[in-house]
Enzyme design. Structure first.
Site, PDB file in Angstrom:
ATOM      1  N   ASP A 102       2.028 -17.538  -8.668  1.00 12.62           N
ATOM      2  CA  ASP A 102       3.253 -17.639  -9.468  1.00 12.62           C
ATOM      3  C   ASP A 102       2.908 -17.852 -10.939  1.00 12.62           C
ATOM      4  O   ASP A 102       1.795 -17.550 -11.393  1.00 12.62           O
ATOM      5  CB  ASP A 102       4.137 -18.758  -8.879  1.00 12.62           C
ATOM      6  CG  ASP A 102       5.615 -18.537  -9.119  1.00 12.62           C
ATOM      7  OD1 ASP A 102       6.086 -18.875 -10.219  1.00 12.62           O
ATOM      8  OD2 ASP A 102       6.308 -18.013  -8.227  1.00 12.62           O
ATOM      9  N   GLU A 113       1.761 -30.524  11.534  1.00 14.12           N
ATOM     10  CA  GLU A 113       2.588 -29.610  10.735  1.00 14.12           C
ATOM     11  C   GLU A 113       2.033 -28.195  10.782  1.00 14.12           C
ATOM     12  O   GLU A 113       2.792 -27.218  10.858  1.00 14.12           O
ATOM     13  CB  GLU A 113       2.642 -30.087   9.278  1.00 14.12           C
ATOM     14  CG  GLU A 113       3.516 -31.308   9.075  1.00 14.12           C
ATOM     15  CD  GLU A 113       3.407 -31.851   7.659  1.00 14.12           C
ATOM     16  OE1 GLU A 113       4.424 -32.292   7.131  1.00 14.12           O
ATOM     17  OE2 GLU A 113       2.291 -31.838   7.094  1.00 14.12           O
ATOM     18  N   ASP A 134      22.388  -9.650  -6.993  1.00  8.70           N
ATOM     19  CA  ASP A 134      23.496  -8.695  -6.961  1.00  8.70           C
ATOM     20  C   ASP A 134      23.026  -7.375  -6.374  1.00  8.70           C
ATOM     21  O   ASP A 134      21.823  -7.141  -6.205  1.00  8.70           O
ATOM     22  CB  ASP A 134      24.069  -8.504  -8.381  1.00  8.70           C
ATOM     23  CG  ASP A 134      23.004  -8.096  -9.388  1.00  8.70           C
ATOM     24  OD1 ASP A 134      22.442  -6.999  -9.226  1.00  8.70           O
ATOM     25  OD2 ASP A 134      22.715  -8.866 -10.328  1.00  8.70           O
ATOM     26  N   GLY A 154      15.321 -17.462 -12.204  1.00  8.05           N
ATOM     27  CA  GLY A 154      15.447 -18.907 -12.048  1.00  8.05           C
ATOM     28  C   GLY A 154      16.076 -19.176 -10.684  1.00  8.05           C
ATOM     29  O   GLY A 154      17.038 -19.920 -10.557  1.00  8.05           O
TER      30      GLY A 154
HETATM   31  C1  DGJ Z   1      11.745 -19.824 -11.601  1.00 10.59           C
HETATM   32  C2  DGJ Z   1      11.490 -19.332 -10.209  1.00 10.59           C
HETATM   33  O1  DGJ Z   1      12.668 -19.256  -9.487  1.00 10.59           O
HETATM   34  C3  DGJ Z   1      10.458 -20.219  -9.557  1.00 10.59           C
HETATM   35  O2  DGJ Z   1      10.288 -19.846  -8.220  1.00 10.59           O
HETATM   36  C4  DGJ Z   1       9.195 -20.092 -10.313  1.00 10.59           C
HETATM   37  O3  DGJ Z   1       8.714 -18.784 -10.230  1.00 10.59           O
HETATM   38  C5  DGJ Z   1       9.419 -20.484 -11.771  1.00 10.59           C
HETATM   39  N1  DGJ Z   1      10.517 -19.769 -12.358  1.00 10.59           N
HETATM   40  C6  DGJ Z   1       8.186 -20.230 -12.590  1.00 10.59           C
HETATM   41  O4  DGJ Z   1       8.383 -20.440 -13.907  1.00 10.59           O
END
Ligand code: DGJ
Length: 731
Positions: A368, A616, A536, A530
């Site tokens: 990420d 887990e 959509d 975010g």
């Molecule tokens: C928002 C994303 O929804 C998160 O999963 C992650 O990737 C952060 N941004 C990283 O900045």
């Protein structure tokens, strides 16, 4: 099967799907009147529903002379415009060079053809000539030459009609389109409820139902993205409609930017509904000989309640909108490092996570945010799409190879639409962001929006991203967007074109995503803003899944995924198991409940597997194995909401049924244990009443009728947030 008919004598157009029907008529003076949309009523024309009476205080078209029964203020119209005696909300507004803002649309001609229309640069449903038939109706304003071409494609098998409008300029002067909605629906009678999906960052798509009342109701977005706060999907329904009963309509706008849904109940208790690009901060100059196409609205209707409505939409999106091969292919189970590390990692930490994930049985490791530029926090680095070698020593290709040598696939996070002020890109091209001349920018997450309406900007970003994808054999991309548009002004455009920036931005975004998927057709692509800020139908044309929310708490997710499921298939909802206490809510939820919620989406992990206990890890393996056994049922079957988490404080249940009705899986979470509890009965849906079903774990056999009508007692578990599942196959 013919699905579009034109009756020459009565000038009635009828559009017909398997169970629904849509009708309009060309009446006096070429006024196109909407007659009906709803369940199929057989071979009947509904012009008798228009009652002509004297409306003393409503204006009349000039040609009506002394006849005061004809007024656009009352008539249900197919596509309304401003300035000709209709005082309700209007579908279109134009501004001519002489300053007049009137267009008087009258019927000119029609065309019918096999197949589906397409829209330039915009996502829309596709269909072969055997799947869809199209009608276009030309409406013209004789003074300005402004033409509105109404487009309808009918998908009989899907019970779907799509709509869009093309504005053309057949005159000798350019004009300004100030409002051009994609669809108008006038209902002669009410009452109608509207369900819309509001929310916020980390709590998206909460259904809200309200009775439409006299006056105007609006929902929409002016944030440049379809937004966390409202969703471009709404339901209209009768007051009595519920999950399993009643008339309802679904309207889904295939668009990812500013949108508006407005509904007005007028003086005659008629309801007008409009959906399309938000007219605020919007205008578009249409030059002579040129045209402007609105985004598409997908419409569906049923008398069988919301579950049926959702199933129709899910089917339509999966079969004729979402193009990814992964729509019908098994998706890899992924592990994303965001909540495991945030920005704090190096290559060894990442490798250890990937290695442990592999041992667990995960297919894909997703790296990420934080791998590029000087991205050590969210204050810097966006725009510099080269690896941060201080964090990932030896470079990304080396780490990629080590991970791939484990037998894992590698995925990567990108945020191509953004720029940090603290970045090499900004230092080199400070003018490449959207910004108002002579003003300091409004920041969001300390970042600015790149001006992707400029070709050189989007070409530069995509070139850099393509290089990374190619150098590391990336098989998954997560495309994020972490702020609403701000400072919406492009210095590359003339002042009179600034009204176009929001829309041009969306077109540019679509072009970028198209270039990505056409260059890497095998890529699994996930959108994100975010979390669910751009969830959509437009985005689903490019990516088969969207990260549903930044809130990974399983109990909150029950509501988020429930709300999302009304308009979107569960296979589109990014959902991961995260740690406890949860990072967003601090809540602790048993592993099984987190797993059952994630598996009602795309299923993955958002945690550091190195920290999982043996117990887990075993539960994670079991969850993956069950997900792999049942992915087809989840991804391609029918989905039913069996309870409403907003009104039911005791449990949340849903169900998947295969299209053949041979298999069903009902799962959920019992929210709280009550001692000496009443027995809750689970009523399955969508089964064959006359067949027998065996519950796999207990081996017990029930008739479909018993499961649906008499119901099964819910398991009595001890403790809060207990997951359960019952898996049935035809005996
Ligand atoms: C928002 C994303 O929804 C998160 O999963 C992650 O990737 C952060 N941004 C990283 O900045």
């Amino acid at each position: 099967m013919e699905s579009i008919y034109y009756h020459r004598e009565t000038q009635v157009f009828t559009l017909r799907t398997k169970h629904t029907m849509y009708q309009m008529q060309v009446r006096q003076f070429g006024i196109l009147v909407h007659l009906y949309y709803g369940p199929d009523l057989g071979h009947t024309e509904l012009d008798y529903r228009i009652v002509e009476q004297d409306h003393g205080f409503s204006p009349n078209p000039y040609e009506a002379d002394t006849d005061r029964t004809i007024t656009l203020d009352i008539l249900p119209q197919e596509y309304s415009s401003y300035g000709i005696g209709d005082y309700r909300i209007c579908a279109s507004e134009i501004l001519s060079q002489d300053g007049s803002d009137v267009a008087d649309f009258r019927y000119k001609s029609y065309e019918i053809w096999e197949g589906k229309y397409s829209l330039k640069g915009l996502p829309s449903m596709f269909g072969t000539p055997s799947e869809a038939q199209t009608l276009s109706i030309r409406l013209e304003d004789s003074v300005t030459g402004v033409t509105a071409v109404l487009l309808y494609s009918v998908f009989p098998e899907l019970d779907v009609i799509t709509r869009a409008v093309r504005f053309e300029n057949d005159g000798d002067r350019s004009y300004r389109l100030r409002k051009g909605m994609s669809a108008q629906l006038d209902f002669l009678d009410g009452p109608l409820d509207m369900i819309h999906f509001h929310g916020r960052h980390m709590m998206e798509r909460m259904p809200e139902r309200e009775r439409l009342s006299h006056g105007v109701t609006q929902v929409g977005s002016r944030r440049g993205a379809s937004s966390h706060q409202q969703n471009p999907f709404v339901i209209l329904c009768r007051p009595e409609t519920q999950e399993d009963y009643g008339l309802c309509y679904g309207l889904s706008l295939v668009y990812s930017g500013n949108f508006l849904l407005e509904a007005e109940v007028d003086q005659m208790n008629q309801t007008r509904v409009l959906m399309g690009i938000h007219p605020a901060q919007f205008w578009h100059e249409i030059q002579c000989g040129d045209f402007f196409e609105t985004p598409e609205v997908i419409m569906t209707c049923t008398t069988e309640g919301f579950s049926r409505l959702s199933i129709q939409l899910h089917d339509a999106l999966r079969s004729n909108l979402m193009r990814s091969p992964f729509v019908s292919k098994q998706r890899p189970i992924l592990l994303n490092n965001w909540e495991a590390t945030y920005f704090d990692f190096d290559e060894e930490k990442l490798f250890r996570i990937a290695e442990q994930a592999k041992k667990l049985g995960v297919d894909l490791f997703v790296l990420d945010d934080g791998w590029f530029g000087r991205r050590n926090s969210d204050f810097s680095g966006l725009g510099d799409w080269w690896v941060n070698e201080e964090k990932i020593k030896g470079g990304l290709p080396l780490l990629a190879k080590r991970i791939q040598d484990l037998g894992m696939k590698l995925g990567l996070w990108i945020e191509p639409e953004m720029i940090s002020e603290d970045s090499a890109l900004y230092r080199e091209h400070p003018d490449w962001c959207l910004h108002f001349p002579h003003r300091n920018p409004v920041r969001g997450r300390y970042q600015l929006n790149l001006d992707i309406t400029r070709k050189e900007v989007r070409d530069h970003v995509m070139k850099e991203i393509f290089q990374v994808i190619e150098s590391c054999r990336i098989s998954y991309i997560k495309w994020d967007m972490n702020r609403s548009l701000g400072n919406v002004y492009s210095t590359a455009l003339a002042p009179e074109k600034q009204g176009d920036v929001y829309h041009q931005y969306v077109l540019a975004l679509y072009e970028m995503q198209e270039s990505l998927i056409s260059r890497f057709p095998e890529l699994l692509f996930e959108n994100c803003a975010g979390g669910g800020g751009r969830f959509d139908a437009g985005m689903l044309y490019y990516s088969p899944q969207i990260w549903c929310s930044d809130n990974t708490d399983a109990i909150d997710r029950l509501k988020i995924q429930y709300g999302t499921s009304f308009g979107y298939p569960v296979s589109a909802m990014g959902a991961h198991i995260s740690v406890c206490p949860n990072h967003q809510t601090g809540r602790s939820v048993p592993f099984e409940a987190r797993a059952v919620v994630a598996s009602a989406g795309t299923f993955g992990f958002e945690l550091d597997p190195v920290n999982l206990s043996e117990e887990e890890a075993a539960k994670a393996r079991e969850a993956m194995s069950f997900y792999r056994q049942t992915w087809k049922l989840r991804q391609l079957g029918d989905y039913y909401r069996l309870s409403d988490p907003f009104s039911n404080q005791d449990y949340v249940i849903w169900e998947f049924v295969s299209k053949s009705k041979d298999e069903a899986l009902t799962e959920g979470v019992i929210l709280r244990h009550q001692p000496n509890s009443p027995v809750f009965f689970l009523h399955l849906r969508g089964l064959d009443a006359g067949r027998e079903y065996r519950e796999i774990e207990s081996g017990k056999v029930y008739t479909g009728a018993a499961l649906m009508t008499a119901g099964l007692p819910l398991p009595l578990n001890y403790g809060d947030f207990c997951a359960f599942r019952l898996h049935f196959i035809v005996a």
